[in-house]
Design an enzyme around this catalytic site. Structure first.
Site, PDB file in Angstrom:
ATOM      1  N   GLU A  84       0.859  -1.186   0.000  1.00  0.00           N
ATOM      2  CA  GLU A  84       0.000   0.000   0.000  1.00  0.00           C
ATOM      3  C   GLU A  84       0.888   1.226   0.000  1.00  0.00           C
ATOM      4  OE1 GLU A  84      -2.881   0.777   3.095  1.00  0.00           O
ATOM      5  OE2 GLU A  84      -3.040  -1.367   3.429  1.00  0.00           O
ATOM      6  N   ASP A 129      -5.904   8.128  11.183  1.00  0.00           N
ATOM      7  CA  ASP A 129      -4.536   7.714  11.471  1.00  0.00           C
ATOM      8  C   ASP A 129      -4.066   8.104  12.856  1.00  0.00           C
ATOM      9  OD1 ASP A 129      -4.150   6.477   9.071  1.00  0.00           O
ATOM     10  OD2 ASP A 129      -3.359   8.260   8.074  1.00  0.00           O
TER      11      ASP A 129
END
Ligand SMILES: Cc1ncc(COP(=O)(O)O)c(C=O)c1O
Lengths: 254, 409
Positions: A51, A62
């Protein structure tokens, strides 16, 4: 083979060879734009799928490590245009298929039609967009028309009914978030995770990969049999931040 | 869809649609982990707003605790100075000192109804944090407030008020350390506990259903203003002005007049210190469509879709996006948005202090400055300004300014 099938196939091949596939997350442009291509190559040599994280100024899903890596990358001038150019230059030299992982706004700014064209041209096989829920998947039409994988994300709080619909629309693999929370956090109870992954596996006809909070070989081994692959992001970016070698960090996870 | 059709739908209460869109704006662009929480909140909110017992309870709190209705006041000396008929909606007289209490109270009641164990909130100027802390204290809910470290400093009096009311204030040092970063952190907190926590978002921004529910709770400003204008001024205003950060006070105020085509609606954005990127927070004047914090609206961003830094003397307007309903109002031409600079806002603040003995917050001072500008070149217009908050919280800023101007002695 279509791009999304290539992702699914790579996960299955990784599982067959190692018992569980390994998906590595690297932030594009971190720690520097110049160092990134080598890190990406190393990641591709040791993982089954990689990724490539597109840095965003407000990455709400995040945790600290990935936030910091995105901030650094942006400070050093990482943009979609530069990242796509880098990927295009590397096309054909990478040992694993790529996914772009990015928040919606930078992707929209780039243009989804343009993104679909450039992704195909750069040898990218799919996208993960954490803030594009099922109901808005129609927006990703240019990407699905190009047969890019649109990875579906599910969480432990997703209802069975939503889980079924997300699994039905996802291509490539289903991304089962193992903890309720942002990336990099401690995972929930092991038995609970296994039960949840078993449910996701039953709902999906494509592979299922587990992510968020997986940091060690021990974590990965504990999920063998319950899912097809694991996704390692924060632990890897932490290692990059400390100047450790990506290849050996990933090798230790196998 | 044509602009006329969209406006008609808005007036008829048909927007947002089922997916939370106001035309092309709005929606719910969030991580999957938050979707069930948003659905549960939406369902709870719809149930509450349809429930006469809930409405009675809300009204009781509004009358006895918030102090509603807030007064509508004619401002004679300001009127003379501006060559206009100036009316002020005194939201600064609402409990805790700003319109934010309308939303915080409403959402806290819903949070309790849907069984939330704790509340998180973000705050810029601190007014939403104080309002949420107060509502949570009154209803017995634990409360955590995220606030940018820069704002903790410049709105210090409000930090102490939050502590005193039992809220935990968490300074945010990441990102730009102002409102945008505080929203990021509040969302991250919520992603970590979507089942136990309710996030009381403080403006008409964020994923559906927030822009809708915040508008529903702020509509009381516009509804009261409309009635009070007819009662006291015997006419509706020619011009109605409110300041716009995320846009909660403005959207509630505007809603009272949406169907009155002769009432011009104007929003004042933070023009900061200049027109260049990073010098202001004038989203509508300087932004382009984009997605931030779960909704598609106008956004200050660069060509790569990275959110721009902002600057404003008013912590409450210092936010790079705006509520999606405002984006639609601008798109269909029903409301107009203008940038007002820091120094113009401070001049307007001084004028209200000296002519009417009211110290407004620096946020509504932007609305006053715009109203004054709009009154020029018109013949004695009737203008209504929403004075959405009082200026006590701005004392650190005003003290510093006074020192610079040598006026403190
Ligand atoms: C007094 C005051 N006015 C206005 C605002 C701006 O918010 P909104 O645009 O949501 O009304 C704030 C926000 O903190 C505020 O405290």
């Amino acid at each position: 083979m279509k791009p999304h099938q290539r992702i699914a196939q790579a996960i299955i091949a990784g599982r067959e060879q190692h018992g569980i596939a390994l998906v590595a997350y690297v932030t594009a442009g971190y720690p520097t734009l110049d160092a990134f291509p080598e890190i990406l190559k190393e990641a591709c040599a040791h993982a089954d799928v990689v990724e490539v994280g597109i840095p965003f100024s407000n990455p709400i899903a995040d945790g600290g490590t990935l936030q910091e890596s995105a901030r650094e990358a942006l400070k050093r001038g990482a943009t979609m245009t530069k990242i796509m150019r880098t990927l295009r230059d590397l096309d054909g030299t990478l040992a694993a298929p790529l996914l772009l992982m990015g928040y919606l706004n930078p992707l929209l700014a780039y243009g989804l039609d343009r993104l679909a064209d450039d992704a195909i041209a750069a040898g990218v096989h799919g996208v993960i967009v954490p803030d594009l829920p099922l109901e808005a998947l129609g927006m990703a039409r240019p990407l699905t028309d190009a047969s890019l994988a649109t990875i579906g994300m599910v969480s432990p709080v997703t209802s069975d009914e939503r889980l079924a619909r997300i699994a039905e629309h996802a291509t490539g693999f289903v991304y089962a978030v193992t903890s309720v929370g942002v990336t990099g956090q401690k995972r929930s109870d092991q038995a609970q995770i296994i039960g949840y992954l078993t449910k996701v596996k039953a709902a999906a006809t494509i592979p299922v990969c587990a992510g968020f909070g997986i940091r060690s070989k021990q974590h990965a081994d504990a999920l063998r049999g319950a899912c097809d692959g694991v996704i390692v992001g924060s632990a890897l970016m932490e290692a990059v931040g400390q100047g450790r070698d990506v290849g050996s960090v990933l090798a230790a996870l196998r | 869809m044509t602009a006329d059709t969209l406006l008609r739908q808005l007036i008829d209460g048909e927007l947002p649609d089922d997916d939370g869109f106001f035309g092309r704006f709005g929606g719910r662009f969030v991580p999957e982990t938050l979707v069930p929480a948003l659905e549960r909140f939406e369902e709870g909110a719809r149930g509450a707003l349809d429930d006469s017992a809930f409405k009675t309870e809300l009204k009781q709190h509004q009358e006895t605790w918030v102090g509603r209705p807030t007064p509508l006041m004619y401002a004679p000396r300001l009127s003379r100075a501006w060559n206009a008929q100036v009316w002020l909606k005194r939201e600064d007289l609402a409990h805790t000192g700003a319109h934010k209490i309308n939303n915080a109270l409403g959402q806290a009641l819903i949070a309790k109804r849907i069984g939330a164990k704790r509340v998180v909130a973000e705050t810029g100027a601190g007014q939403h944090g104080v309002a949420t802390a107060a509502a949570c204290a009154r209803l017995g809910l634990p409360c955590i407030v995220y606030m940018g470290a820069i704002d903790v400093e410049r709105q210090a009096p409000n930090v102490v008020r939050m502590w005193r009311m039992g809220a935990e204030v968490r300074p945010v040092t990441t990102g730009d350390a102002t409102l945008r970063a505080a929203v990021d952190e509040a969302i991250r907190h919520w992603v970590g506990d979507p089942e136990g926590t309710h996030y009381i978002l403080g403006s008409a921004v964020g994923p559906h259903p927030f822009p809708w529910i915040v508008r529903e709770f702020q509509k009381v400003i516009g509804v009261e203003s409309h009635r009070q204008m007819l009662e006291q001024a015997k006419k509706l205003p020619d011009i109605a002005v409110a300041c716009v950060g995320g846009g909660s006070n403005a959207i509630g105020f505007f809603h009272g007049f949406l169907g009155d085509a002769d009432v011009e609606l104007h929003g004042a954005e933070a023009g900061g210190v200049g027109a260049n990127v990073g010098q202001h927070a004038a989203t509508m004047s300087g932004g382009t469509p984009g997605v931030l914090h779960g909704s598609r609206s106008m956004l200050l961003q660069d060509g790569d879709g990275q959110v721009s830094d902002t600057q404003s003397i008013s912590a409450g307007l210092d936010y790079p996006a705006i509520g999606p309903e405002h984006a639609l109002l601008a798109h269909v031409g029903r409301a107009t948005y203008h940038a007002v600079r820091d120094d113009d806002a401070i001049a307007a603040l001084d004028e209200l202090c000296r002519l009417e003995g009211i110290l407004p917050a620096v946020e509504p001072a932007h609305a006053l400055a715009l109203a004054k500008r709009l009154c020029r070149n018109r013949d004695n217009p009737t203008v209504l300004v929403n004075v959405c908050g009082r200026g006590d919280k701005d004392m650190p800023i005003l003290t510093k300014l006074a020192e610079q101007q040598g006026g403190a002695s």
